[in-house]
Design a protein around this motif. Structure first.
Motif, mmCIF file in Angstrom:
data_model
loop_
_atom_site.group_PDB
_atom_site.id
_atom_site.type_symbol
_atom_site.label_atom_id
_atom_site.label_comp_id
_atom_site.label_asym_id
_atom_site.label_seq_id
_atom_site.Cartn_x
_atom_site.Cartn_y
_atom_site.Cartn_z
ATOM 1 N N GLN A 77 -16.565 26.182 -33.099
ATOM 2 C CA GLN A 77 -18.282 26.971 -32.223
ATOM 3 C C GLN A 77 -18.834 28.398 -33.443
ATOM 4 O O GLN A 77 -19.639 28.122 -33.745
ATOM 5 N N VAL A 78 -17.866 28.559 -34.256
ATOM 6 C CA VAL A 78 -17.820 29.360 -35.045
ATOM 7 C C VAL A 78 -17.763 28.815 -36.236
ATOM 8 O O VAL A 78 -19.026 29.781 -37.051
ATOM 9 N N VAL A 79 -17.405 27.868 -36.765
ATOM 10 C CA VAL A 79 -17.765 27.376 -37.638
ATOM 11 C C VAL A 79 -18.952 26.885 -38.347
ATOM 12 O O VAL A 79 -19.591 26.864 -38.874
ATOM 13 N N GLU A 80 -19.031 26.511 -37.571
ATOM 14 C CA GLU A 80 -20.432 25.596 -36.685
ATOM 15 C C GLU A 80 -21.431 26.457 -36.563
ATOM 16 O O GLU A 80 -23.158 26.225 -36.531
ATOM 17 N N GLU B 191 -15.885 45.679 -23.655
ATOM 18 C CA GLU B 191 -16.628 43.888 -23.950
ATOM 19 C C GLU B 191 -16.088 43.325 -25.593
ATOM 20 O O GLU B 191 -16.184 44.288 -26.558
ATOM 21 N N GLU B 192 -16.101 42.550 -25.266
ATOM 22 C CA GLU B 192 -15.033 41.656 -26.422
ATOM 23 C C GLU B 192 -16.628 41.693 -27.018
ATOM 24 O O GLU B 192 -17.836 40.838 -26.848
ATOM 25 N N THR B 193 -16.016 41.526 -28.739
ATOM 26 C CA THR B 193 -17.230 41.185 -29.356
ATOM 27 C C THR B 193 -17.359 39.857 -30.039
ATOM 28 O O THR B 193 -16.586 39.442 -30.129
ATOM 29 N N ALA B 194 -19.105 39.062 -30.017
ATOM 30 C CA ALA B 194 -18.230 37.847 -30.182
ATOM 31 C C ALA B 194 -17.877 37.771 -31.695
ATOM 32 O O ALA B 194 -18.138 38.155 -32.406
ATOM 33 N N ILE B 195 -17.417 36.441 -31.602
ATOM 34 C CA ILE B 195 -16.576 36.583 -32.907
ATOM 35 C C ILE B 195 -17.722 35.993 -33.830
ATOM 36 O O ILE B 195 -17.067 36.312 -34.753
ATOM 37 N N GLU B 196 -18.414 35.915 -33.426
ATOM 38 C CA GLU B 196 -19.462 35.561 -34.306
ATOM 39 C C GLU B 196 -19.741 36.671 -35.206
ATOM 40 O O GLU B 196 -20.376 36.561 -37.130
ATOM 41 N N MET B 197 -19.692 37.763 -35.186
ATOM 42 C CA MET B 197 -20.475 38.976 -35.400
ATOM 43 C C MET B 197 -18.634 39.106 -36.442
ATOM 44 O O MET B 197 -19.351 40.248 -37.535
ATOM 45 N N GLU C 112 -17.351 34.996 -46.012
ATOM 46 C CA GLU C 112 -17.465 33.164 -46.805
ATOM 47 C C GLU C 112 -16.208 32.820 -46.280
ATOM 48 O O GLU C 112 -15.757 31.139 -46.314
ATOM 49 N N ARG C 113 -14.893 33.416 -46.939
ATOM 50 C CA ARG C 113 -13.169 33.325 -47.164
ATOM 51 C C ARG C 113 -12.674 32.608 -45.270
ATOM 52 O O ARG C 113 -12.590 31.852 -45.279
ATOM 53 N N HIS C 114 -13.454 33.646 -44.847
ATOM 54 C CA HIS C 114 -13.025 33.397 -43.087
ATOM 55 C C HIS C 114 -13.866 32.547 -42.962
ATOM 56 O O HIS C 114 -12.506 31.565 -42.118
ATOM 57 N N ARG C 115 -15.007 31.298 -42.938
ATOM 58 C CA ARG C 115 -15.438 30.836 -42.380
ATOM 59 C C ARG C 115 -14.627 29.539 -42.897
ATOM 60 O O ARG C 115 -14.594 28.230 -42.519
ATOM 61 N N ASN C 116 -14.429 29.480 -44.677
ATOM 62 C CA ASN C 116 -13.620 28.393 -45.406
ATOM 63 C C ASN C 116 -12.171 28.107 -44.830
ATOM 64 O O ASN C 116 -12.015 27.318 -44.401
ATOM 65 N N CYS C 117 -11.622 29.720 -44.536
ATOM 66 C CA CYS C 117 -10.473 29.181 -43.634
ATOM 67 C C CYS C 117 -10.220 28.242 -42.556
ATOM 68 O O CYS C 117 -9.457 27.411 -42.285
ATOM 69 N N LEU C 118 -10.964 28.809 -41.745
ATOM 70 C CA LEU C 118 -11.101 28.070 -40.225
ATOM 71 C C LEU C 118 -11.776 26.897 -40.556
ATOM 72 O O LEU C 118 -10.951 26.024 -39.835
ATOM 73 N N LYS C 119 -12.921 26.934 -41.317
ATOM 74 C CA LYS C 119 -13.070 25.196 -41.573
ATOM 75 C C LYS C 119 -12.051 23.832 -42.307
ATOM 76 O O LYS C 119 -11.456 23.597 -41.589
#
Ligand SMILES: Nc1nc2c(ncn2[C@@H]2O[C@H](COP(=O)(O)OP(=O)(O)OP(=O)(O)O)[C@@H](O)[C@H]2O)c(=O)[nH]1
Ligand SMILES: [Mg+2]
Length: 570
Positions: free
Chosen positions: A292-295, A495-501, A506-513
């Motif tokens: 959900q985060v990556v896409e 409230e918990e902040t949505a992880i998308e925020m 890009e490094r985070h996204r790549n690690c998660l990918k």
């Protein structure tokens, strides 16, 4: 079986001499309670069990050497032998911007902090510099005794400091002359050297004071330009993202530990039969969350880097004029010659607390007169448009009657992130015939205008010359951004902040990918004991990728989970 015991590198200033230890992993497990009890003796003094996650520096009060009797013949020897080469040098730097100001703060970090303070304040050993207390000291040059400044000073004792080392903060009068004289005194002392950029934070990271995500958040906070960026950075500095990552990591480690236990002790230990299935199902859930985060939309990156808005359209439509109007200054060249803009001109703007990067582009046209330079400009314009988060398509409402071509001209660009702008509306209003033509266009259900409306593409009438319609355009732009942000706003402290925020790079996204890819591969293995070795390897890979994100890649922690979840071999 003899397994080598591994210890965190940052066990400073003690070395745990693993050569003295002939305990096997199985011994550790069999004598767990006894061993842990013994180990807790030194843990109280801040030594760390190798399988404990939280690293701690060792207390300075620790006895020079101690032996841990494990209840068997073996012993773990701990001593504080440490060569000078291993002790990080003491560093100092100016932490406030250079120049004249009310205050200038110099930070010092390292073992020589306290001796330096004593020298700089010419005090003898008996003076007690209590940690975390603001004290007023007369700062003098230790060599000449010259009075340099009257300053406030705080001493932070390791490990309770920003870097985890002994630290000083000197609050001097903000004069460049004072700062340079104190710098000289520090250099002349030969006890410290000037810090490299980021070296304090680097030490904080290496000493386990903050993970990589927090280090990045700190950098983001320092570079923040908008209130939303500040909020995002503060959330991550506070550990909002780290907390989510650690929760995933914990799940992965549990699954991995269970599988490892099955591999190592499967026959003899009381391990539940369905452990393999449980590992798979917990990974399935995690996969869905990471996917959900990556896409999903990279909102966090958009907030940090700025939302990309591309202004595109035909030559002479008024794109550069629009950029200048939005920026409030003459950024791009405006002439009546079609094809004036060739390169992309970018301007960062703030829109209701959100950073937006507006790009003016070359006018898009197709005819034989287009030279090679303009062709390249058009190519870049189209590329920019396809990368942009929002596209503003500008049309000269007065001179360009080819509106019906718009759907053919930009078919791939006309998506849900487009705002259509009819510019030069001042000319339409001053010409009755043109006004009537536009009226007909709006009323004709089959006109290109209504085709856009049916596709939910907002159409805004503006005049860059008079400024009419610009507030409406800004409002439309803002409504696009709000639509993305409303789901992920930091509404409430609790409230918990949505992880998308929180995924801000890009490094985070790549690690998660990469983590997701490894989990996908893990999920493809048949759930049979034959595949456990290879499947476990994929899980380890996933854990590794996730660990890269926070900067922790340690396998020792797996033991912790084995001990906690079920008692193997009991
Ligand atoms: N009357 C009127 N003229 C405008 C308006 N906006 C722009 N113009 C004029 O239109 C001409 C072209 O404006 P630009 O902003 O350079 O147009 P452009 O789309 O950037 O053109 P290229 O860079 O060649 O693609 C200039 O002479 C502007 O003064 C407007 O709202 N009203
Ligand atoms: Mg232009």
């Amino acid at each position: 079986m003899q397994a080598e015991m591994r210890y965190p590198k940052q066990l400073w200033p003690l070395w745990v001499l693993s050569s003295c230890c002939s305990l096997s992993r199985r011994d550790l497990i069999c004598h767990r309670d006894h061993y842990l009890k013994r180990l807790s003796v030194i843990r109280r003094n801040y030594i760390l069990a190798p399988w404990k996650r939280k690293r701690r520096l060792l207390s300075r009060d620790l006895l020079p050497t101690c032996h841990l009797n494990t209840g068997r013949k073996e012993s773990v020897q701990v001593c504080n032998e440490k060569s000078n080469a291993d002790i990080p040098e003491t560093i100092f730097a100016l932490s406030t911007p250079p120049g004249r100001a009310a205050l200038a703060v110099i930070r010092v970090s390292g073992t020589q902090s306290l001796p330096l303070l004593r020298r700089l304040s010419k005090s003898n050993e008996t003076i007690d510099f209590s940690p975390r207390k603001l004290i007023r000291r007369r700062i003098v040059d230790p060599c000449t005794g010259a009075h340099l400044d009257d300053a406030m000073v705080t001493y932070f004792r390791s490990p309770k400091s920003y870097t985890g080392e002994d630290m000083l903060e000197l609050y001097l009068h903000g004069s460049p002359a004072v700062v340079s004289s104190v710098f000289k005194a520090l250099e002349d002392s030969k006890l410290a050297r000037l810090a490299q950029p980021g070296e304090f934070t680097r030490r904080a990271f290496e000493n386990g004071k903050m993970d990589l995500v927090k280090v990045e958040a700190l950098a983001d906070l320092i570079h923040s330009e908008t209130p939303l960026q500040v909020q995002q950075a503060l959330k991550n500095l506070d550990g909002a993202l780290s907390k989510r990552l650690y929760a995933w990591r914990e799940k992965l480690m549990t699954a991995l530990a269970h599988l490892e236990a099955l591999l190592d002790y499967g026959e003899e230990a009381e391990i539940p039969d369905n452990i393999f299935e449980r590992a798979f199902s917990s990974c399935e859930q995690m996969k869905a969350e990471i996917r959900q985060v990556v896409e999903g939309k990279s909102i966090g990156e958009m907030v940090r880097d700025g939302i990309q808005v591309a202004i595109i359209g035909s030559p002479n439509a008024g794109k550069s004029s629009l950029l200048n109007t939005l920026a409030g200054r003459d950024v791009a060249i405006v002439t009546s010659i079609p094809g004036t803009t060739r390169d992309i001109v970018q301007v960062p703007l703030q829109l209701n607390g959100v950073k937006v990067i507006c790009s003016d582009t070359a006018g898009i046209r197709e005819n034989e007169d287009v030279d090679i330079v303009e062709q390249e400009g058009i190519r870049r314009a189209l590329e920019k448009a396809s990368d942009a988060n929002i596209k503003i398509i500008v049309q000269d409402a007065y001179n360009d009657h080819s509106g019906d071509k718009i759907l053919e001209k930009f078919p791939s660009l006309l998506d849900q992130n487009v705002i259509f702008v009819l510019n030069k509306w001042d000319l339409i209003e001053s010409d009755p015939a043109e006004s009537q033509r536009m009226e007909q266009l709006f009323h004709d259900r089959n006109s290109w205008f209504n085709t856009l409306v049916k596709r939910n593409i907002p159409v805004v009438k503006i005049s860059c010359k008079t400024g009419d319609g610009i507030p409406q355009l800004v409002e439309t732009l803002h409504s696009f951004i709000s639509k993305w942000l409303e789901r992920v706003q930091f509404q409430d402290e609790r409230e918990e902040t949505a992880i998308e925020m929180l995924i801000s790079r890009e490094r985070h996204r790549n690690c998660l990918k990469e983590t997701l890819a490894a989990l996908e591969r893990f999920g493809e293995f048949p759930k049979s004991p034959d595949s456990i070795v290879l499947a476990t390897e994929e899980l380890r890979q996933a854990l590794n990728e996730l660990g890269k994100m926070t900067g922790h890649v340690e396998t020792e922690q797996l033991l912790d989970v084995i001990f906690r979840d079920f008692c193997v071999g009991k």
